[in-house]
Scaffold this motif. Structure first.
Motif, mmCIF file in Angstrom:
data_model
loop_
_atom_site.group_PDB
_atom_site.id
_atom_site.type_symbol
_atom_site.label_atom_id
_atom_site.label_comp_id
_atom_site.label_asym_id
_atom_site.label_seq_id
_atom_site.Cartn_x
_atom_site.Cartn_y
_atom_site.Cartn_z
ATOM 1 N N VAL A 1 56.103 11.576 -31.042
ATOM 2 C CA VAL A 1 57.449 11.440 -30.494
ATOM 3 C C VAL A 1 57.691 9.957 -30.226
ATOM 4 N N GLU A 2 58.806 9.434 -30.743
ATOM 5 C CA GLU A 2 59.064 8.001 -30.646
ATOM 6 C C GLU A 2 60.517 7.726 -30.271
ATOM 7 N N HIS A 3 60.736 6.554 -29.663
ATOM 8 C CA HIS A 3 62.068 6.045 -29.352
ATOM 9 C C HIS A 3 62.219 4.631 -29.899
ATOM 10 N N ASP A 4 63.457 4.241 -30.134
ATOM 11 C CA ASP A 4 63.782 2.880 -30.551
ATOM 12 C C ASP A 4 64.155 2.091 -29.295
ATOM 13 N N ALA A 5 63.278 1.191 -28.871
ATOM 14 C CA ALA A 5 63.510 0.441 -27.631
ATOM 15 C C ALA A 5 64.751 -0.441 -27.722
ATOM 16 N N LEU A 6 65.044 -0.964 -28.909
ATOM 17 C CA LEU A 6 66.253 -1.775 -29.068
ATOM 18 C C LEU A 6 67.508 -0.927 -28.918
ATOM 19 N N GLU A 7 67.481 0.298 -29.430
ATOM 20 C CA GLU A 7 68.620 1.200 -29.243
ATOM 21 C C GLU A 7 68.850 1.471 -27.758
ATOM 22 N N ILE A 8 67.775 1.664 -27.011
ATOM 23 C CA ILE A 8 67.891 1.920 -25.582
ATOM 24 C C ILE A 8 68.463 0.697 -24.869
ATOM 25 N N TRP A 9 68.039 -0.506 -25.247
ATOM 26 C CA TRP A 9 68.579 -1.722 -24.647
ATOM 27 C C TRP A 9 70.068 -1.864 -24.978
ATOM 28 N N THR B 1 55.439 3.964 -23.974
ATOM 29 C CA THR B 1 54.769 2.671 -24.166
ATOM 30 C C THR B 1 55.523 1.799 -25.172
ATOM 31 N N VAL B 2 55.869 0.592 -24.744
ATOM 32 C CA VAL B 2 56.561 -0.373 -25.601
ATOM 33 C C VAL B 2 55.714 -1.636 -25.711
ATOM 34 N N LEU B 3 55.523 -2.113 -26.926
ATOM 35 C CA LEU B 3 54.917 -3.425 -27.157
ATOM 36 C C LEU B 3 55.953 -4.287 -27.864
ATOM 37 N N TRP B 4 56.080 -5.555 -27.424
ATOM 38 C CA TRP B 4 57.055 -6.418 -28.068
ATOM 39 C C TRP B 4 56.545 -7.848 -28.143
ATOM 40 N N ASP B 5 57.174 -8.608 -29.029
ATOM 41 C CA ASP B 5 56.812 -10.003 -29.269
ATOM 42 C C ASP B 5 57.347 -10.873 -28.137
ATOM 43 N N MET C 1 59.309 1.495 -19.783
ATOM 44 C CA MET C 1 60.708 1.170 -20.048
ATOM 45 C C MET C 1 61.351 0.258 -19.003
ATOM 46 N N GLU C 2 60.920 0.391 -17.736
ATOM 47 C CA GLU C 2 61.526 -0.486 -16.728
ATOM 48 C C GLU C 2 61.128 -1.928 -16.975
ATOM 49 N N SER C 3 59.905 -2.184 -17.434
ATOM 50 C CA SER C 3 59.472 -3.552 -17.740
ATOM 51 C C SER C 3 60.293 -4.129 -18.884
ATOM 52 N N TRP C 4 60.490 -3.327 -19.915
ATOM 53 C CA TRP C 4 61.273 -3.745 -21.083
ATOM 54 C C TRP C 4 62.703 -4.090 -20.673
ATOM 55 N N ASN D 1 64.544 -7.951 -20.396
ATOM 56 C CA ASN D 1 65.781 -8.278 -21.115
ATOM 57 C C ASN D 1 66.912 -8.658 -20.170
ATOM 58 N N LEU D 2 67.038 -7.958 -19.058
ATOM 59 C CA LEU D 2 68.102 -8.265 -18.102
ATOM 60 C C LEU D 2 67.945 -9.656 -17.500
ATOM 61 N N THR D 3 66.706 -10.123 -17.363
ATOM 62 C CA THR D 3 66.459 -11.406 -16.684
ATOM 63 C C THR D 3 66.244 -12.563 -17.651
ATOM 64 N N GLY D 4 66.600 -12.371 -18.918
ATOM 65 C CA GLY D 4 66.548 -13.503 -19.851
ATOM 66 C C GLY D 4 65.816 -13.253 -21.137
ATOM 67 N N GLY D 5 64.996 -12.206 -21.216
ATOM 68 C CA GLY D 5 64.291 -11.909 -22.452
ATOM 69 C C GLY D 5 63.366 -13.034 -22.855
ATOM 70 N N ALA D 6 63.428 -13.411 -24.118
ATOM 71 C CA ALA D 6 62.547 -14.447 -24.641
ATOM 72 C C ALA D 6 62.794 -15.806 -23.983
ATOM 73 N N ALA D 7 63.947 -15.965 -23.323
ATOM 74 C CA ALA D 7 64.272 -17.230 -22.652
ATOM 75 C C ALA D 7 63.917 -17.151 -21.171
ATOM 76 N N GLY D 8 62.726 -16.642 -20.856
ATOM 77 C CA GLY D 8 62.252 -16.669 -19.480
ATOM 78 C C GLY D 8 62.384 -15.376 -18.708
ATOM 79 N N GLY D 9 62.479 -14.249 -19.401
ATOM 80 C CA GLY D 9 62.599 -12.968 -18.731
ATOM 81 C C GLY D 9 61.385 -12.647 -17.873
#
Length: 514
Positions: free
Chosen positions: A45-53, A86-90, A165-168, A172-180
């Motif tokens: 069972v899988e979800h698309d984390a980007l779709e959720i964002w 579980t989400v893993l991201w770059d 999911m709350e970490s993901w 993203n809400l606090t800046g994502g790759a730019a210092g989230g």
């Protein structure tokens, strides 16, 4: 003075919801979007984390617009989330490294069996109070390391982040790759098999055992605390709470005292019993978990009975069998018959969770005769939720020094009066539903509001709780026990269908991580 509100984001298994609450704990505005469920292989069972964002980016402005307010009117925001997913991201790009693996997913069953055989359960119970199961996050991280080329090396180099999911969403809400901000709270961390249940820190022994580098893990914070301000979607609004959805529901039901319990009926169902500041180890198939931690106060713990399939069984009845066109129709159909006609459905679609913890189980329908109609099947679908709850309550009564006297309920399935009456009948205790049934969202809002002083203390929150409905037991005791015996015999027939769990598609795969 202009009214201000607290916002709750409920990132659930099937949808993402945004709700605004006022000072009385009343729902002011709601917006919701469903996301796609992926089932690429049996048991996966899988979800698309980007779709959720993306869905979050849509529901937040919609909820504000529906209330006719702006971000300046929001005192704080809290997040509740589906937990073990579980989400893993770059770290540098913010792109997920493949789809999120959902809490229902059972692909790690062979690995879990190997882990249990390698060390025994006490190694884990002494540290995180969780026995190895497909339910938790750490085996999923290990599975991904074992099956995705280069992923473990990249995680060790600090290029990969892990989160539920709350970490993901907070990242993203606090800046994502730019210092989230890469953070989690103690309730979610307690579901990973990586956190020490007593110290509330990542456990070195568990990290070493699973081979999980500390660099990929979020910072563990209290459930109610000012984490930081949002930079995206809600610019300037304080993010001040995060709780796993079931702990949030206990908080929303104001289950603040030892012995108080609630059960949330959604995709799955989860019964939590507050055990206070004591870590109570279950001897009857329940989980020990962090219930919540407010600021610098000691953590509060709970015993939990997790049922994998309840509301999703109704969805299966609707979407896969096509016997109803909407979920509420199942009550109408079930009322066309007087009883289940001797038919029982054990929905072990992903194995059985509490109190059995059998990943080798699969769903069965027993007692079929030519007499059975779709009405009997509909009743058996609803009754499956009642009997699974009875199993969990029996285990909880065995672990606790005080038997359950009342069950507070919440979630979408509580709108089904036939089911609620059946619950009262098979549990032989009153079943009570509050005015605000969306207690997951309310609990996240309460925690967020406490952290910023919107509400002064827990007693104010208790005064917000009001009963909306109550169901009292009305079943002959002999019939109750006779049907419970039938249910238990049906469960026995669901066991052992997967004799030697093996992960479909052995070998490594490329999930776009290079």
């Amino acid at each position: 003075m202009v009214e201000r509100y607290v916002m709750s984001i409920d990132q659930g298994t099937n949808s993402t919801r945004c709700i605004l609450f006022d000072h009385g704990g009343r729902l002011v505005s709601v917006a919701q979007r469903e996301h796609h469920q992926y089932y690429p292989r049996p048991g996966w069972v899988e979800h698309d984390a980007l779709e959720i964002w993306r869905n979050l980016q849509r529901v937040v402005p919609e909820a504000l617009s529906n209330a006719g307010v702006g971000t300046a009117d929001v005192a704080a925001v809290g997040i509740a989330n589906q937990r073990e997913t579980t989400v893993l991201w770059d770290r540098r790009t913010g792109v997920p490294l493949g789809r999120a693996i959902v809490w229902q997913d059972t692909r790690t069953a062979p690995l879990v069996e190997e882990l249990r055989n390698r060390t025994g359960e006490d190694f884990f119970l002494d540290r995180c109070s969780l026995a190895p199961a497909t339910y938790f996050s750490a085996p999923r991280i290990r599975w991904l390391f074992d099956h995705v080329d280069g992923l473990e090396r990249r995680a060790g180099d600090g290029d990969v982040l892990f989160g539920t999911m709350e970490s993901w969403l907070i990242w993203n809400l606090t800046g994502g790759a730019a210092g989230g901000l890469h953070i989690t709270d103690a309730t979610n961390a307690s579901r990973t098999m990586l956190m020490n249940i007593r110290t509330l820190t990542w456990d070195e022994g568990l990290l070493e055992f699973f081979g999980v580098p500390r660099a990929m893990l979020p910072q563990i914070r209290s459930s109610a605390d000012h984490y930081g301000d949002a930079r995206s979607v809600l610019p300037g609004v304080r993010i001040s709470a995060a709780l796993g959805d079931q702990q949030a529901a206990l908080f929303g039901q104001t289950g603040f005292s030892p012995g108080e319990a609630k059960c949330t009926y959604g995709t799955g169902s989860f019964l939590l019993l507050n055990t206070g500041t004591k870590v109570v180890r279950s001897r009857h198939g329940l989980l020990t978990t962090v219930a919540y931690k407010i600021g610098d106060e000691p953590a509060v713990y709970a015993l939990e009975g997790s049922i994998a399939v309840t509301g999703s069984l109704v969805q299966w009845f609707r979407d896969r069998l096509g016997l109803i066109s909407s979920a509420p129709e199942i009550e109408t159909l079930a009322r066309t018959v007087e009883d289940n006609g001797g038919c029982y459905i054990v929905p072990a679609f992903s194995g059985l969770f509490a109190p059995h913890w059998r990943s080798d189980a699969r769903g069965v329908i027993v007692g079929l005769t030519s007499y059975i109609t779709k009405g009997h099947l509909a009743r058996a679908v609803l009754e499956a939720t009642g009997w699974q709850t009875r199993e969990v309550v029996d285990a909880m009564n065995a672990d606790s020094s005080v038997a359950l006297k009342e069950l507070k309920v919440d979630g979408g399935m509580t709108a089904d009066n036939l089911l609620m009456q059946f619950l009262a009948d098979v549990l032989d205790v009153p079943v009570v539903r509050p005015m605000v049934a969306e207690t997951v969202s309310l609990g996240a809002a309460y925690a967020a509001g406490l952290a910023v002083g919107y509400w002064p203390d827990l007693e104010v929150l208790r005064r917000n709780w009001h009963r909306a409905a109550q169901w009292l037991p009305d079943m002959d005791p002999e019939r109750r026990e006779s049907e419970y015996d039938n249910w238990q015999r049906a469960v026995e027939r669901s066991l052992g269908w997967i004799e030697s769990p093996r992960s479909p598609g052995e070998g490594r795969q490329d999930r776009g991580t290079r």
